[in-house]
Design an enzyme around this catalytic site. Sequence first.
Site, PDB file in Angstrom:
ATOM      1  N   CYS A 258       0.860  -1.182   0.000  1.00 57.29           N
ATOM      2  CA  CYS A 258       0.000   0.000   0.000  1.00 57.29           C
ATOM      3  C   CYS A 258       0.899   1.236   0.000  1.00 57.29           C
ATOM      4  O   CYS A 258       1.780   1.368   0.858  1.00 57.29           O
ATOM      5  CB  CYS A 258      -0.909  -0.006   1.227  1.00 57.29           C
TER       6      CYS A 258
ATOM      7  N   CYS B 226       0.313   3.268   3.509  1.00 49.87           N
ATOM      8  CA  CYS B 226       0.768   2.812   4.829  1.00 49.87           C
ATOM      9  C   CYS B 226       1.834   1.716   4.805  1.00 49.87           C
ATOM     10  O   CYS B 226       2.348   1.365   5.855  1.00 49.87           O
ATOM     11  CB  CYS B 226      -0.430   2.333   5.648  1.00 49.87           C
TER      12      CYS B 226
ATOM     13  N   CYS C 164      -6.708  -4.644 -19.148  1.00 47.79           N
ATOM     14  CA  CYS C 164      -7.728  -3.655 -18.776  1.00 47.79           C
ATOM     15  C   CYS C 164      -7.124  -2.269 -18.582  1.00 47.79           C
ATOM     16  O   CYS C 164      -7.846  -1.291 -18.504  1.00 47.79           O
ATOM     17  CB  CYS C 164      -8.475  -4.102 -17.517  1.00 47.79           C
TER      18      CYS C 164
ATOM     19  N   CYS D 133      -7.320  -1.098   1.499  1.00 47.65           N
ATOM     20  CA  CYS D 133      -6.193  -1.609   2.283  1.00 47.65           C
ATOM     21  C   CYS D 133      -6.712  -2.068   3.636  1.00 47.65           C
ATOM     22  O   CYS D 133      -7.477  -1.361   4.293  1.00 47.65           O
ATOM     23  CB  CYS D 133      -5.143  -0.519   2.458  1.00 47.65           C
TER      24      CYS D 133
ATOM     25  N   CYS E 281      -5.032   0.597   6.485  1.00 41.83           N
ATOM     26  CA  CYS E 281      -5.345   2.032   6.569  1.00 41.83           C
ATOM     27  C   CYS E 281      -6.672   2.401   5.912  1.00 41.83           C
ATOM     28  O   CYS E 281      -7.048   3.568   5.916  1.00 41.83           O
ATOM     29  CB  CYS E 281      -4.220   2.862   5.970  1.00 41.83           C
TER      30      CYS E 281
ATOM     31  N   HIS F 261      -8.510   3.411  -0.522  1.00 43.01           N
ATOM     32  CA  HIS F 261      -9.033   2.847  -1.770  1.00 43.01           C
ATOM     33  C   HIS F 261      -7.878   2.362  -2.641  1.00 43.01           C
ATOM     34  O   HIS F 261      -6.929   3.090  -2.904  1.00 43.01           O
ATOM     35  CB  HIS F 261      -9.834   3.916  -2.513  1.00 43.01           C
TER      36      HIS F 261
ATOM     37  N   HIS G 237     -10.949  -2.139  -7.454  1.00 39.76           N
ATOM     38  CA  HIS G 237     -12.156  -2.974  -7.385  1.00 39.76           C
ATOM     39  C   HIS G 237     -11.805  -4.423  -7.718  1.00 39.76           C
ATOM     40  O   HIS G 237     -10.771  -4.694  -8.320  1.00 39.76           O
ATOM     41  CB  HIS G 237     -13.221  -2.456  -8.354  1.00 39.76           C
TER      42      HIS G 237
ATOM     43  N   ASP H 231     -13.786 -12.007 -13.227  1.00 37.59           N
ATOM     44  CA  ASP H 231     -13.343 -12.426 -14.563  1.00 37.59           C
ATOM     45  C   ASP H 231     -11.840 -12.679 -14.627  1.00 37.59           C
ATOM     46  O   ASP H 231     -11.211 -12.525 -15.669  1.00 37.59           O
ATOM     47  CB  ASP H 231     -13.749 -11.382 -15.613  1.00 37.59           C
TER      48      ASP H 231
ATOM     49  N   ARG I 264     -10.291 -10.869 -10.381  1.00 36.33           N
ATOM     50  CA  ARG I 264      -9.386  -9.851 -10.919  1.00 36.33           C
ATOM     51  C   ARG I 264      -9.422  -8.655  -9.977  1.00 36.33           C
ATOM     52  O   ARG I 264     -10.401  -7.934  -9.896  1.00 36.33           O
ATOM     53  CB  ARG I 264      -9.802  -9.415 -12.321  1.00 36.33           C
TER      54      ARG I 264
ATOM     55  N   CYS J  57      -8.416  -5.309  -9.672  1.00 35.18           N
ATOM     56  CA  CYS J  57      -8.051  -4.239 -10.600  1.00 35.18           C
ATOM     57  C   CYS J  57      -7.638  -3.027  -9.766  1.00 35.18           C
ATOM     58  O   CYS J  57      -8.488  -2.348  -9.192  1.00 35.18           O
ATOM     59  CB  CYS J  57      -9.248  -3.944 -11.500  1.00 35.18           C
TER      60      CYS J  57
END
Length: 167
Positions: free
Chosen positions: A84, A87, A102, A133, A136, A139, A142, A146, A154, A156
């Site tokens: 991350c 953190c 992707c 995470c 912490c 974000h 997602h 698939d 996955r 992503c």
Amino acid sequence: MRSILFIIFIMATQIACHSQTTNNKQVMKNPYYSRTDTNILHVSNAEWKKILPPELYAVARENATERPFTGKYWDADTKGMYYCAVCGNPLFKSDAKFASSCGWPSFFEPVSNHSVIYKEDHTYGMDRIEVLCGRCNSHLGHIFDDGPPPTHKRFCMNSVSLDFEPE
């Protein structure tokens, strides 16, 4: 009309990659960054905003997304560990990374069950699962169904939310 323009502006801000400059802001050293400490962090967004570079803050704390095919790790294939960027929490081994085409780094599993947490995300008229995470609550991206075997998942992720250490 103003409200429609405001909504379009907000959506563009969330989807677009944020500037890679710090806009001459002084970024403080992050006292919460550790690759060995596993204690859950409870840090306010106001505090994170003082510490993190603007592009990382926008993605990690405001759920923005970098543009596809622009992040530094989307097509990287070097062996090592992904952490991350906020953190230092260990997130993914490069052995779990795969070429999904992707435009973002994709992994089929996290390094442990506690590395990440999941949250329902119903923004932009979509039903998705957000990946945060586990230390912490930042974000990361997602998860989708698939991916390749053995998990068929996955993860992503946004490159800006990741740090990488080669083997």
